[in-house]
Design a protein around this motif. Structure first.
Motif, short mmCIF file in Angstrom:
data_model
loop_
_atom_site.label_atom_id
_atom_site.label_comp_id
_atom_site.label_asym_id
_atom_site.label_seq_id
_atom_site.Cartn_x
_atom_site.Cartn_y
_atom_site.Cartn_z
N ALA A 1 16.08 -11.36 17.54
CA ALA A 1 15.48 -9.77 18.16
C ALA A 1 16.06 -8.49 17.36
O ALA A 1 15.20 -7.30 16.38
N GLY A 2 16.99 -8.72 16.46
CA GLY A 2 17.74 -7.19 15.38
C GLY A 2 16.66 -7.73 14.76
O GLY A 2 16.00 -6.62 13.73
N THR A 3 16.62 -8.76 13.71
CA THR A 3 14.86 -9.37 13.04
C THR A 3 14.02 -8.79 13.22
O THR A 3 13.14 -7.77 12.48
N VAL A 4 13.48 -8.46 14.53
CA VAL A 4 12.01 -8.04 14.95
C VAL A 4 12.46 -6.45 14.56
O VAL A 4 11.40 -5.73 14.59
N LEU A 5 13.61 -5.77 15.02
CA LEU A 5 14.40 -4.45 15.17
C LEU A 5 13.23 -3.83 13.45
O LEU A 5 12.91 -3.11 12.68
N LEU A 6 14.41 -4.62 12.79
CA LEU A 6 14.63 -4.64 11.20
C LEU A 6 13.24 -4.23 10.13
O LEU A 6 12.52 -3.45 9.61
N LEU A 7 12.68 -5.30 11.18
CA LEU A 7 11.06 -5.68 10.35
C LEU A 7 9.95 -4.31 10.83
O LEU A 7 9.27 -4.04 9.79
N ALA A 8 10.65 -3.91 11.75
CA ALA A 8 8.86 -2.87 12.94
C ALA A 8 9.90 -1.80 11.72
O ALA A 8 8.52 -0.93 11.25
N ALA A 9 10.67 -1.38 11.48
CA ALA A 9 11.53 0.38 11.32
C ALA A 9 10.58 -0.31 9.59
O ALA A 9 10.29 0.95 9.05
N GLY A 10 10.76 -1.67 9.08
CA GLY A 10 10.19 -1.53 7.29
C GLY A 10 8.51 -1.90 7.51
O GLY A 10 8.16 -1.29 6.52
N ALA A 11 8.04 -1.61 8.13
CA ALA A 11 6.39 -1.73 8.71
C ALA A 11 5.86 0.16 8.95
O ALA A 11 4.72 0.28 8.27
N VAL A 12 6.79 0.78 9.61
CA VAL A 12 6.58 1.79 9.64
C VAL A 12 6.76 2.50 8.54
O VAL A 12 6.37 4.02 8.49
N SER A 13 7.93 2.39 7.88
CA SER A 13 7.84 3.28 6.31
C SER A 13 7.22 2.77 5.67
O SER A 13 7.58 2.74 4.50
N ALA A 14 6.42 1.41 5.50
CA ALA A 14 5.05 1.38 4.91
C ALA A 14 4.42 2.50 4.17
O ALA A 14 4.03 3.11 5.41
N ARG A 15 3.80 2.86 2.57
CA ARG A 15 3.28 3.99 2.81
C ARG A 15 2.40 4.08 3.32
O ARG A 15 2.12 5.48 4.17
N ALA A 16 1.86 3.31 3.02
CA ALA A 16 -0.14 3.35 3.71
C ALA A 16 0.12 3.82 5.51
O ALA A 16 -0.43 4.77 6.46
N VAL A 17 1.12 3.30 6.44
CA VAL A 17 1.35 3.32 7.98
C VAL A 17 1.92 4.60 7.83
O VAL A 17 1.57 5.09 9.03
N ARG A 18 3.02 4.47 7.02
CA ARG A 18 3.72 6.68 6.71
C ARG A 18 3.38 7.52 7.15
O ARG A 18 3.11 8.63 7.92
N ALA A 19 2.45 7.51 6.67
CA ALA A 19 0.98 8.06 6.28
C ALA A 19 0.49 9.03 7.54
O ALA A 19 0.09 10.30 7.83
N ARG A 20 0.54 8.16 7.89
CA ARG A 20 -0.70 7.87 9.58
C ARG A 20 0.58 8.09 10.93
O ARG A 20 -0.04 8.50 11.70
N VAL A 21 1.37 8.09 10.86
CA VAL A 21 2.80 8.02 11.58
C VAL A 21 3.62 9.61 12.18
O VAL A 21 3.35 10.20 10.94
N SER A 22 3.49 9.93 13.06
CA SER A 22 4.29 11.24 13.26
C SER A 22 5.96 11.05 12.78
O SER A 22 6.37 9.58 12.94
N HIS A 23 6.38 11.70 12.12
CA HIS A 23 8.00 11.90 11.86
C HIS A 23 8.91 11.42 13.17
O HIS A 23 9.28 10.64 12.89
N GLU A 24 8.43 12.02 13.87
CA GLU A 24 8.74 11.36 15.45
C GLU A 24 8.78 10.09 15.74
O GLU A 24 10.21 9.09 15.56
N THR A 25 7.28 9.29 15.37
CA THR A 25 7.45 8.45 15.70
C THR A 25 8.18 7.66 14.87
O THR A 25 9.38 6.49 15.06
N TRP A 26 7.92 7.60 13.16
CA TRP A 26 8.82 7.57 12.27
C TRP A 26 10.33 7.21 12.59
O TRP A 26 11.23 6.10 12.14
N ARG A 27 11.27 7.87 12.71
CA ARG A 27 12.26 8.57 13.33
C ARG A 27 12.67 7.49 14.93
O ARG A 27 14.14 6.87 14.50
N GLY A 28 11.90 7.39 15.36
CA GLY A 28 12.23 6.48 16.62
C GLY A 28 12.47 5.33 16.90
O GLY A 28 13.74 4.92 16.62
N VAL A 29 12.01 4.73 15.56
CA VAL A 29 11.84 2.70 15.62
C VAL A 29 13.16 2.74 14.52
O VAL A 29 13.79 2.06 14.86
#
Ligand SMILES: Cc1cc2nc3c(=O)[nH]c(=O)nc-3n(C[C@H](O)[C@H](O)[C@H](O)COP(=O)(O)OP(=O)(O)OC[C@H]3O[C@@H](n4cnc5c(N)ncnc54)[C@H](O)[C@@H]3O)c2cc1C
Length: 440
Positions: A132-160
């Motif tokens: 479960a921890g691995t899934v959460l860490l990978l999700a944080a990695g995914a929203v931080s990828a440049r292409a995704v980061r530019a599309r999600v709000s700061h709040e979503t990025w921060r929440g993840v």
């Protein structure tokens, strides 16, 4: 300013400490690594190395973001964020490699099929939590990828990202039981102690200290002045603000306690030196939060975390100083322009903007330049084509002895990159460029 200057950890010391820790982890693995040619043992041994390095990496990532003042003031928030982002990619790779290698080792050892093997492993509570921890860490990695980061709000990025604390905790529980640590109780204790220490630092500096500061300083907005159609200066006053030891060049993370803004701590630099119990920021409207800041009214309460940032008078090494600002990056440099010690001709400010109506605080800058006999040049125009004012040739033309200067640089990532390139070509060594980039 009361008291001794706050302690600072130099970037080189932190980098060395992190490398030393990584070396110790590899050493710990190497002395216990099983020298066997069997596929299951080889896979398991590689899994242990990936797991140990990823576990250590998580600890480092959390420490970098713990907002420990000595680290923030010595290393600087933007460099810490860059290291955190780079380290994050390493950790995500390590965590994924560890999970796949450990799974492969189990399959090779037991001869089970992939799904049956996965079901077996998930039957162990500590491994289920680690997954479960691995899934959460990978999700944080995914929203931080440049292409995704530019599309999600700061709040979503921060929440993840906040979920990664739970991810790191969930992943922790299977670590002391791992073969590299379980065999040596003192190491298992040390590993747990390190995690506990980082958890305490996080709780202390990210929660307790800001809360205590909010209660103690009771900051309120006292004035909101329009500087241009899309820029305001917000003046705030509180109690005993000298105790914060804020310096020109630094920034706070401001939580304005209104219905729409209290959830978000926004980073803004001091745009004037702190005077008594008064602080001032200057904010350019670029999106939803800054639009709400523009509409603030006197009386609003503010919780401020900080000060942060290493771009202060303390990093100066030369008599002559060149300040280069881009857009809203003028704010901390405006405060430094007024306060950096120097005689006539020692300070030069170059202010980059596309057009003259985008220049912020220019009346104040001109007043300071005239009063202190410092040079002030506006670099206007497009950054594309032959008229780009931020070139090495132009810098040398405006500041002929540029190689003799310390440079303070502040702006967007694109502007800071362009300025750093031009400075290098103009002969300024990179270690003499002290930058704060308005990036997240
Ligand atoms: C160290 C530092 C000092 C800064 N100082 C100033 C200053 O003195 N004056 C000034 O005008 N601007 C400053 N900025 C930039 C300012 O913080 C952003 O423009 C502002 O947070 C954007 O908010 P927004 O929601 O209006 O814009 P959006 O368009 O929603 O966001 C623009 C960018 O800001 C990011 N952002 C939004 N909210 C936050 C948050 N709570 N924390 C971090 N990032 C966020 C977004 O992810 C996006 O990358 C500074 C930034 C940094 C990192």
């Amino acid at each position: 300013m009361p008291g001794d200057p706050p302690p600072r950890v130099p970037p080189e010391a932190l980098r060395l400490g992190m490398l030393f820790g990584g070396g110790a982890v590899v050493g710990l693995w190497a002395v216990q690594a099983n020298a066997s040619a069997d596929a299951d043992v080889l896979l398991a041994t590689a899994a242990h190395l990936a797991g140990l390095l990823a576990g250590y990496g998580i600890l480092v990532l959390l420490l970098l973001m713990a907002r420990v003042p000595a680290v923030e003031h010595g290393v600087g928030a933007d460099r810490l964020a860059r290291w955190h982002a780079r380290g994050g990619r390493f950790v995500v790779g390590g965590v994924a490699a560890h999970a796949l290698l450990a799974w492969g080792a189990y399959l090779a050892h037991t001869g089970r099929g992939p799904l049956g093997g996965a079901a077996d492993l998930l039957g162990y509570p500590a491994l289920a939590a680690a997954t479960a921890g691995t899934v959460l860490l990978l999700a944080a990695g995914a929203v931080s990828a440049r292409a995704v980061r530019a599309r999600v709000s700061h709040e979503t990025w921060r929440g993840v990202h906040l979920l990664t604390y739970a991810g790191a905790a969930a992943a922790f529980f299977h670590q002391p039981a791992g073969p590299d640590l379980a065999g040596i109780p003192v190491l298992a204790w040390l590993w747990s102690l390190l995690h506990a220490q980082v958890a305490v630092l996080l709780l202390w500096y990210r929660a307790a200290v800001p809360l205590r500061a909010a209660l103690r300083h009771r900051i309120r907005v006292v004035d909101v002045r329009s500087e241009s159609p899309d820029t305001v200066s917000v003046v705030m006053r509180g109690r005993a603000l000298a105790a914060l030891q804020a310096e020109p060049g630094q920034f706070f993370r401001w939580r304005f306690l209104t219905r729409r803004l209290w959830r978000t701590a926004l980073p803004f630099s001091l745009s004037a030196p702190p005077v008594g119990d008064t602080l001032r920021i200057t904010v350019k409207v670029v999106g939803g939060h800054t639009r709400r800041v523009k509409r603030l009214r006197p009386g609003v309460r503010v919780a401020a975390a900080g000060p942060f940032g290493a771009m202060t008078a303390r990093v100066r090494t030369r008599r002559k100083v060149l300040l280069i600002a881009g857009g809203a990056g003028i704010t901390p440099l405006r405060a430094l322009f007024e306060t950096l010690p120097g005689g006539p001709g020692d300070l030069t400010l170059l202010y980059r903007a596309r057009t003259s109506d985008q220049l912020l605080l220019h009346a104040e800058l001109e007043q300071i330049a005239a009063g202190r006999q410092c040079r002030l040049h506006y670099l206007l125009g497009s950054s594309r084509g032959p008229d780009d004012p931020l070139t090495a040739a132009n810098l040398r033309r405006l500041v002929p002895d540029i190689a003799e200067h310390d440079v303070y640089l502040c702006g967007s990532p694109g502007m800071a990159d362009a300025a750093s390139r031009a400075l290098r070509r103009a002969g300024v060594p990179p270690d003499r460029v002290h930058a704060e980039v308005f990036a997240f």
